[in-house]
Design a protein around this motif. Structure first.
Motif, PDB file in Angstrom:
ATOM      1  N   PRO A 143       0.817  -1.166  -0.076  1.00  0.00           N
ATOM      2  CA  PRO A 143      -0.086   0.218  -0.003  1.00  0.00           C
ATOM      3  C   PRO A 143       0.736   1.252   0.006  1.00  0.00           C
ATOM      4  O   PRO A 143       2.017   1.251   0.546  1.00  0.00           O
ATOM      5  N   ARG A 144       0.530   2.389  -0.762  1.00  0.00           N
ATOM      6  CA  ARG A 144       1.089   3.579  -0.655  1.00  0.00           C
ATOM      7  C   ARG A 144       2.472   3.292  -1.467  1.00  0.00           C
ATOM      8  O   ARG A 144       3.397   4.057  -0.781  1.00  0.00           O
ATOM      9  N   THR A 145       2.793   2.832  -2.313  1.00  0.00           N
ATOM     10  CA  THR A 145       4.023   2.622  -3.133  1.00  0.00           C
ATOM     11  C   THR A 145       3.882   2.602  -4.552  1.00  0.00           C
ATOM     12  O   THR A 145       2.875   2.546  -4.772  1.00  0.00           O
ATOM     13  N   PHE A 146       4.954   2.613  -5.276  1.00  0.00           N
ATOM     14  CA  PHE A 146       4.934   2.755  -6.642  1.00  0.00           C
ATOM     15  C   PHE A 146       6.352   1.816  -7.216  1.00  0.00           C
ATOM     16  O   PHE A 146       7.320   1.967  -6.395  1.00  0.00           O
ATOM     17  N   ILE A 147       6.318   1.520  -8.563  1.00  0.00           N
ATOM     18  CA  ILE A 147       7.611   1.103  -8.919  1.00  0.00           C
ATOM     19  C   ILE A 147       7.441   1.829 -10.256  1.00  0.00           C
ATOM     20  O   ILE A 147       6.657   2.403 -10.965  1.00  0.00           O
ATOM     21  N   LYS A 148       8.839   2.078 -10.880  1.00  0.00           N
ATOM     22  CA  LYS A 148       9.165   2.532 -12.291  1.00  0.00           C
ATOM     23  C   LYS A 148       9.821   1.515 -13.224  1.00  0.00           C
ATOM     24  O   LYS A 148      10.739   0.901 -12.723  1.00  0.00           O
ATOM     25  N   PHE A 216       1.975  14.139  -7.756  1.00  0.00           N
ATOM     26  CA  PHE A 216       1.620  14.251  -6.533  1.00  0.00           C
ATOM     27  C   PHE A 216       1.553  12.772  -5.560  1.00  0.00           C
ATOM     28  O   PHE A 216       2.207  12.914  -4.520  1.00  0.00           O
ATOM     29  N   LEU A 217       1.093  11.860  -6.182  1.00  0.00           N
ATOM     30  CA  LEU A 217       1.201  10.464  -5.663  1.00  0.00           C
ATOM     31  C   LEU A 217       2.803  10.091  -5.691  1.00  0.00           C
ATOM     32  O   LEU A 217       3.192   9.533  -4.468  1.00  0.00           O
ATOM     33  N   SER A 218       3.686  10.248  -6.494  1.00  0.00           N
ATOM     34  CA  SER A 218       4.951  10.125  -6.412  1.00  0.00           C
ATOM     35  C   SER A 218       5.605  10.955  -5.431  1.00  0.00           C
ATOM     36  O   SER A 218       6.793  10.473  -4.818  1.00  0.00           O
ATOM     37  N   LEU A 219       5.039  11.863  -4.631  1.00  0.00           N
ATOM     38  CA  LEU A 219       5.546  12.727  -3.712  1.00  0.00           C
ATOM     39  C   LEU A 219       5.365  11.970  -2.395  1.00  0.00           C
ATOM     40  O   LEU A 219       5.957  12.055  -1.501  1.00  0.00           O
ATOM     41  N   ILE A 220       4.293  11.668  -2.244  1.00  0.00           N
ATOM     42  CA  ILE A 220       3.439  11.090  -0.928  1.00  0.00           C
ATOM     43  C   ILE A 220       3.628   9.498  -0.828  1.00  0.00           C
ATOM     44  O   ILE A 220       3.388   9.118   0.243  1.00  0.00           O
ATOM     45  N   TYR A 221       3.869   8.897  -1.863  1.00  0.00           N
ATOM     46  CA  TYR A 221       3.973   7.194  -1.837  1.00  0.00           C
ATOM     47  C   TYR A 221       5.446   7.008  -2.213  1.00  0.00           C
ATOM     48  O   TYR A 221       6.276   7.902  -2.336  1.00  0.00           O
ATOM     49  N   LYS A 222       6.034   5.764  -1.516  1.00  0.00           N
ATOM     50  CA  LYS A 222       7.348   5.449  -1.563  1.00  0.00           C
ATOM     51  C   LYS A 222       7.632   4.681  -2.625  1.00  0.00           C
ATOM     52  O   LYS A 222       7.057   3.828  -3.304  1.00  0.00           O
TER      53      LYS A 222
END
Length: 228
Positions: A143-148, A216-222
């Motif tokens: 939860p509250r993460t992302f990948i690139k 914005f999500l890239s700022l507040i997600y890990k």
């Protein structure tokens, strides 16, 4: 008395789960009609600091919070933002706290924005871990993460939720001058119809994100991209 207790509990729950966005500092204002609000590019020198907003309280409605941040930013003419960490007594930055954080607001002339080497971003939902695949490579998004994933022009990218009745989106970027953004969600996502930042390209539980909201999500997600 029982009914009063229930009402009190509901009110307390709403109070502790409420999140507010305040414009806490205005250094100057800028008159512009820019509709976008992008993450500040640290490589650009011609950036004007305008002020700060503070987000107080935790919520899972990140789209709603972005909408409030966007409105505050446009009140002073900002088109860029950056996280401004709280500091410890020794001047070091405190870890990010999703229940309380500050965002600095800036203005950058549109002609100064430059393209970037393209990346495909995939964001998790705010609530639970999810298994996905990107071009048949499996990932588990907390939860509250992302990948690139690095974009190669002309290559087809398949983003899929690994479920029996899951969703799949295929995209083929023509160049790598910008990023592509998707979010995985098992919940119904309410689209923003204002045109100022929201969700589109919906396909089941895979959603394409508008750039301003995604940044914005890239700022507040890990960032949880696996190291190579």
């Amino acid at each position: 008395m029982k009914n009063l207790a229930i009402i009190f509990s509901v009110l307390c729950f709403q109070f502790w789960n409420a999140q507010n966005v305040y414009l806490i500092k205005v250094e100057k204002t800028n008159d512009n009609q820019d509709k976008f609000l992008y993450r500040k590019d640290d490589t650009l020198s011609e950036t004007i600091y305008l002020g700060e907003v503070e987000v107080q309280g935790f919520t899972k409605d990140d789209a709603g919070i972005f909408s409030l941040v966007y409105k505050k930013a446009k009140e002073i003419g900002a088109n860029a933002f950056a996280l401004k960490p709280f500091e410890n007594v020794d001047g070091t930055a405190q870890p990010f706290n999703p229940a309380n954080y500050k965002i600095a607001l800036y203005y950058t002339p549109k002609e100064k924005w430059v393209g970037k080497d393209g990346m495909l971003y995939v964001f998790a939902s705010s609530e639970k871990a999810q298994k996905i695949s990107v071009n048949q490579k499996d990932y588990t998004l907390q939860p509250r993460t992302f990948i690139k994933v690095k974009i190669v022009p002309g290559e087809i990218y398949t983003v899929s939720t690994k479920k029996l009745l899951g969703s799949t989106i295929k995209v083929q970027p023509k160049d790598n001058k910008d990023n592509m953004y998707f979010q995985i969600s098992s919940l119904k996502v309410k689209s923003d119809t204002s045109g100022n930042g929201g969700l589109n390209l919906k396909s089941g539980d895979v959603h394409g994100l508008e750039k301003s909201y995604a940044e914005f999500l890239s700022l507040i997600y890990k960032d949880d991209t696996p190291l190579k």
